[in-house]
Motif scaffolding. Structure first.
Motif, short mmCIF file in Angstrom:
data_model
loop_
_atom_site.label_atom_id
_atom_site.label_comp_id
_atom_site.label_asym_id
_atom_site.label_seq_id
_atom_site.Cartn_x
_atom_site.Cartn_y
_atom_site.Cartn_z
N LYS A 1 0.83 -1.22 0.00
CA LYS A 1 0.00 0.00 0.00
C LYS A 1 0.86 1.26 0.00
O LYS A 1 0.37 2.35 -0.32
CB LYS A 1 -0.94 0.00 1.20
N SER B 1 3.24 -8.15 2.34
CA SER B 1 1.78 -8.04 2.27
C SER B 1 1.45 -6.59 1.92
O SER B 1 2.36 -5.75 1.81
CB SER B 1 1.16 -8.43 3.62
N PRO B 2 0.20 -6.26 1.75
CA PRO B 2 -0.12 -4.84 1.51
C PRO B 2 0.30 -3.92 2.64
O PRO B 2 0.53 -2.73 2.41
CB PRO B 2 -1.65 -4.85 1.35
N ASP B 3 0.44 -4.45 3.88
CA ASP B 3 0.70 -3.60 5.04
C ASP B 3 2.09 -3.74 5.64
O ASP B 3 2.58 -2.81 6.27
CB ASP B 3 -0.33 -3.90 6.14
N ASN C 1 -10.57 -7.62 -5.13
CA ASN C 1 -10.09 -6.45 -4.38
C ASN C 1 -10.30 -5.15 -5.13
O ASN C 1 -10.52 -4.10 -4.51
CB ASN C 1 -8.61 -6.63 -4.03
N HIS D 1 -8.68 2.56 -2.22
CA HIS D 1 -7.51 2.16 -1.43
C HIS D 1 -6.54 1.33 -2.28
O HIS D 1 -6.97 0.56 -3.16
CB HIS D 1 -7.97 1.34 -0.22
N TYR E 1 -5.22 -1.30 -1.55
CA TYR E 1 -5.54 -2.72 -1.43
C TYR E 1 -6.16 -3.26 -2.71
O TYR E 1 -5.97 -4.43 -3.06
CB TYR E 1 -6.53 -2.96 -0.28
N TYR F 1 -6.26 -7.14 6.62
CA TYR F 1 -5.73 -5.82 6.29
C TYR F 1 -5.75 -4.93 7.53
O TYR F 1 -6.54 -5.12 8.45
CB TYR F 1 -6.56 -5.18 5.19
N HIS F 2 -4.89 -3.91 7.53
CA HIS F 2 -4.80 -3.01 8.67
C HIS F 2 -5.87 -1.91 8.64
O HIS F 2 -6.43 -1.56 9.69
CB HIS F 2 -3.42 -2.34 8.71
N ASP F 3 -6.11 -1.36 7.47
CA ASP F 3 -6.93 -0.15 7.38
C ASP F 3 -8.42 -0.46 7.28
O ASP F 3 -9.25 0.36 7.70
CB ASP F 3 -6.50 0.69 6.18
N SER G 1 -12.06 -6.92 5.82
CA SER G 1 -12.67 -7.46 4.61
C SER G 1 -13.00 -8.93 4.83
O SER G 1 -12.15 -9.70 5.28
CB SER G 1 -11.70 -7.33 3.43
N LYS H 1 -0.01 -3.82 14.00
CA LYS H 1 -1.38 -3.30 14.09
C LYS H 1 -1.59 -2.45 15.34
O LYS H 1 -2.69 -1.93 15.56
CB LYS H 1 -2.37 -4.46 14.09
#
Length: 939
Positions: free
Chosen positions: A42, A137-139, A198, A205, A207, A348-350, A353, A422
């Motif tokens: 991200k 990962s995305p985060d 996604n 986002h 993501y 995911y963090h934000d 899902s 997180k």
């Protein structure tokens, strides 16, 4: 009983902001270590996707002191490569771009005169390190491996150093490796399916709007300058953490950590862009052709980690599907209303899902019908259509799963890393089950009603395959490395002496208790001093090689019930006891695997006995088996990996291949439940072994077995494990199957030889030399130097039983237009193996150190000792193996190669797009047999 004695936690924030998380756990002589940074896909720039992932690759390449002979001489070439890549990304003319790429390759070759590729990974292997890897990962991005505890001072030194002044050397070559990784994923339908999901789930986002591995356009135009800025921005002490879990003393290692990781620089972190995702407007439906069979993916926005309602949503997901198969979505597949239905949260963090996947039957069921069935089951929870008893069974399962996760050093370390990134209380990973236990049915209904409303995403994936990017192979000259040289850092590393570590051998008689109940019926027990979760495996010593349709019979036993309970009720009864069960089978054994809360062991065995001896004949379950087999066979011939495995099996076993020697679908459809019950019961007439890990002593355990499990007292003898004979070829033979539009070609070389038990140690040494991860010969020659592949490897496999033949298999997955070159390289390595005697000391160090961490935990102790005995060992092989390793020489290893491999006849397997492979050039490797896809599978 709980794991509290192994879950003590020490955390500290160093002066530079770096976080240290230490978990002492002295059960086994090993440590799992990782470094995590709070940056992922991200954080890629919108015009530089894939940067975080590429950074992960480059942080294995060394620093200004590691991986280089002379940084001052190497630096001008690296600087020029930076400038040339910036020029490349600004250039549109293809001819000029080719010229720039040629200049980059020239500078790369000049820089390579000073580089020592894979020096970092070689040092990890010298420590006996295993599981060396990383992921993006995305985060977040995580770098990790496992190692012996006496090497902890070296590991801390190396892992702290790798993040100081990294050098992005061999960039051009590694970019091709990333292309190959992208090719591999694009041949897997799941990649495009989730990417598309996604994209609709997250319309703003990253993501959903940025490719984690990178778009073709961005990979073609990388900027090293931007990448180094990415490193300086995110790889700073106050954005990173170290996690260690295992056999070490916190007071001893903390000063080392403070000294080494305290040197990392800190910096002010940029403020991340906040992306606001709007709620779905009703039922948002999208349709694409993405999968080999029809699939429905429904998306719901749910609480993210750290939010108050997240534990409740975790519990709800278990109510939908779980390992006991009592979930409301599980019922849809058990009752043959859908092929499959699964709910899974994406961490995911934000944003939270949740994906609900509902797979319709292949014929006669629409996307809409499958969706409606899944939604109806979800709505049962929102309406409160569940009992308190059911809720308690789900909580029991949570407890059991959490206790087992905490037994694993790797699971604990990753959980601690995720909690750190997180911003969660780290102690929550040890008390999740307690948090879940406090959730009420009102909490469940409230949260389910809030998040499972009328606003959700639907992606209908129809049968088909999306178009993929075509990437032509580059004309780069391969980069060679100074593998015999030693960097300034390695000289320093060599001065760090590991501690002596005493290994306590496994005592086959004391560590495992064994009793014979009667002839051919034995019970084996190991102590569980960790928690109150038992594992029990009942082995009937016969498999599919002797009894046909045992695979279908065990599938049936997983689906059926008893005279007293139908299948759904039976699974619920097990769940009430905190237990799960599965039936399984392989060539040699039929097994029943049970996990449960130990206080309920007698009741679990009583229930299991009813299933074994009184299964009901339910022909509706034949329909379920048929539908599942039909779907599996529809998928298997459309996936290149499956076709490659089928061709490999064909080369090894001909018509005895598991893909051919099986029932036709039309025959499965005609089967009767009574027949499959008879097939299963025929397996129960063979010798029985029970493997148990728990707190119940051996005498009481045998009493439970006598009183609660009814087996024949005239059990047949067994010769399991068996060796399934493979084909022998009088000449080299190349098998080829055309797989149109496959991005990658899958290539296997396989052969067999004879080996005595006395040479198992040499076999291990040769496997390290030729296929030992990043440092193995195949990876270095094919992946690192020539960028021909992402996935590559090869090894001999130690036989299941002493005196059985041993098989060697090498594998390369590469872009189809590189296949001819990859086959040539692989063939040359096997036929005229490069000699690198300087590696022998590293191999010896690795094997001796790794032997310390190979000690099995209590749950795997019985099968591991059983395997050793089958291979001819009467005691723990540690001493015998390590003594051999100490006396290992290059001459012995090379003689082993000459005798076991060099002049052998090989079966060569190639699956790929024929239009991009020069088939006529392959006849120099052996007689070509072109096999159509249809001949590989019985349908």
């Amino acid at each position: 009983m709980n794991l509290s004695s192994h879950n003590n936690l020490t955390t500290k924030t160093l002066k530079n902001g770096f976080t240290v998380i230490l978990n002492e756990d002295h059960r086994l002589p090993k440590v799992f270590g990782l470094v995590v940074t709070k940056a992922g896909g991200k954080d890629d720039l919108a015009n530089a996707t894939g940067m975080a992932h590429y950074m992960e690759h480059m942080l294995f390449k060394g620093t200004t002191k590691l991986g280089t002979l002379d940084w001052e001489k190497e630096k001008p070439h690296i600087d020029n490569i930076f400038k040339l890549y910036d020029l490349l990304s600004a250039t549109k003319d293809e001819e000029k771009r080719k010229e720039i790429q040629t200049q980059i390759n020239k500078e790369s070759l000049e820089a390579a005169q000073y580089g020592i590729l894979n020096e970092m990974s070689n040092l990890v292997y010298r420590m006996g390190g295993t599981k060396l890897n990383a992921f993006t990962s995305p985060d977040i991005t995580v770098f990790f491996n496992e190692f012996p505890p006496n090497q902890i001072n070296r590991w801390i030194d190396l892992y702290s150093h790798r993040f100081q002044e990294p050098v992005f050397r061999a960039f051009q070559a590694e970019l091709e490796v990333v292309y190959e990784e992208k090719n591999m994923y694009e041949d897997q339908f799941q990649t495009k399916l989730i990417e598309s999901f996604n994209r609709y789930m997250f319309k703003k986002h990253p993501y959903g709007q940025r490719s984690l591995i990178g778009t073709k356009e961005d990979l073609k135009n990388p900027s090293l300058t931007k990448m180094y800025e990415f490193f300086k921005t995110w790889y700073v002490a106050n954005n990173m953490a170290l996690v260690l879990s295992g056999d070490f003393n916190t007071d001893e290692v903390m000063p080392m950590i403070e000294d080494k990781f305290g040197q990392l620089k800190s910096a002010k972190l940029p403020e991340r862009t906040k992306y606001i995702e709007e709620p779905f407007k009703g039922r948002e439906v999208y349709s694409e052709k993405l999968s080999p069979i029809k699939m429905n993916l429904m998306g719901f926005r749910v609480p993210a980690d750290g939010e108050e309602e997240k534990p409740v949503m975790d519990l709800i997901c278990k109510m939908l599907n779980n390992s006991t198969q009592t979930g409301y979505l599980d019922q849809l597949s058990l009752d043959n209303k859908l092929l499959a239905a699964v709910a899974m949260q994406i961490p995911y963090h934000d944003y939270g899902s949740l994906i609900v996947m509902a797979i319709p039957k292949l014929i006669g069921q629409s996307h809409e019908n499958a969706e409606n069935l899944a939604i109806e089951q979800i709505q049962r929870i929102t309406k409160g259509d569940f009992t308190e008893t059911f809720l308690e069974t789900i909580k029991n399962e949570f407890y059991s799963e959490e206790q087992q996760k905490l037994e694993s050093l790797q699971e604990k370390s990753l959980a601690l890393a995720f909690a750190f990134t997180k911003g969660l209380d780290l102690n929550t990973i040890f008390n999740r089950a307690e948090i879940i236990k406090k959730i009420t049915s009102d909490d469940v209904k409230k949260v389910a009603s809030k998040y499972f409303g009328d606003n959700y995403l639907v992606l209908q994936s129809k049968m088909g395959k999306p178009p993929v990017d075509k990437i032509d192979k580059p004309g780069y000259k391969p980069i060679m490395s100074n593998t015999q040289e030693v960097s300034e850092y390695q000289k320093h590393f060599n001065t760090i002496k590991p501690k002596e570590l005493d290994y306590k051998p496994i005592d086959f008689l004391k560590d495992i208790q064994e009793r014979e109940i009667y002839k051919n019926y034995k019970v084996f027990r190991t102590a569980n001093n960790v928690n109150d979760i038992f594992t029990l495996q009942i082995l009937f010593c016969v498999g599919t090689e002797k009894i046909k349709r045992l695979d279908l019979a065990t599938s049936y036993m997983n689906l059926t019930g008893t005279k007293e309970f139908d299948s759904n009720q039976l699974k619920l009864e097990f769940a009430k006891l905190g237990a799960t069960y599965t039936f399984d089978v392989n060539d040699s054994y039929t097994s029943i695997n049970v996990v449960g809360i130990e206080k309920n062991l007698p009741k679990v065995l009583q229930l299991l006995n009813k299933l074994i001896n009184e299964p009901i004949a339910d022909n509706s379950k034949i329909s379920t088996i048929y539908e599942n087999e039909k779907a599996n066979r529809e998928i298997e011939h459309k996936e290149p990996d499956n076709v490659a495995n089928a061709l490999l099996h064909y080369a090894l076993y001909n018509k005895k291949s598991k893909y051919i020697d099986r029932d036709k679908l039309s025959d499965i459809k005609k089967l009767k439940a009574t027949h499959l019950i008879e097939v299963f019961k025929s397996a129960t007439q063979y010798a029985i072994e029970i493997f148990f890990a728990g707190n119940t002593d051996i005498g009481e355990l045998c009493e439970h077995a006598r009183n609660n499990l009814n087996f024949s007292e005239n059990l047949k003898d067994t010769d399991s494990p068996i060796y399934k004979p493979t084909a022998t070829y009088p000449e080299n033979t190349l098998f080829f199957t055309n797989k149109k539009k496959a991005k990658q070609a899958k290539i296997f070389f396989t052969t067999k030889s004879e080996l005595s038990k006395q040479e198992y140690a040499m076999l291990n040494a040769f496997n390290v030399y030729i296929g030992g991860g990043f440092s193995g010969l195949l990876a270095q020659e094919i992946r690192e130097y020539r960028s021909m592949a992402y996935a590559v490897g090869g090894s001999f496999k130690i036989p299941k039983k002493q005196n059985d033949p041993v098989h060697f298999t090498a594998y390369v997955g590469t872009q189809s237009d590189k296949a001819n070159e990859a086959i040539e390289i692989l063939n040359s390595i096997i036929r005229d193996m490069p000699q690198k005697p300087e590696r022998i000391e590293m191999i010896k160090e690795y094997l001796i150190s790794k032997a310390l961490t190979d000690k099995p935990d209590f749950r795997n102790l019985i099968p591991e000792v059983k395997k050793w005995k089958n291979q001819g060992y009467e005691t723990d092989p540690f001493n015998e193996l390590t003594e051999y390793y100490k006396n290992l020489t290059w001459d012995k290893l090379y003689e082993f190669y000459n005798r076991m491999l060099k002049n052998n006849k090989f079966a060569i397997v190639v699956v790929g797009d024929k239009s991009r492979i020069s088939i006529n050039q392959l006849n120099k490797y052996g007689k070509i047999k072109e096999i159509s896809e249809n001949k590989l599978f019985t349908k």
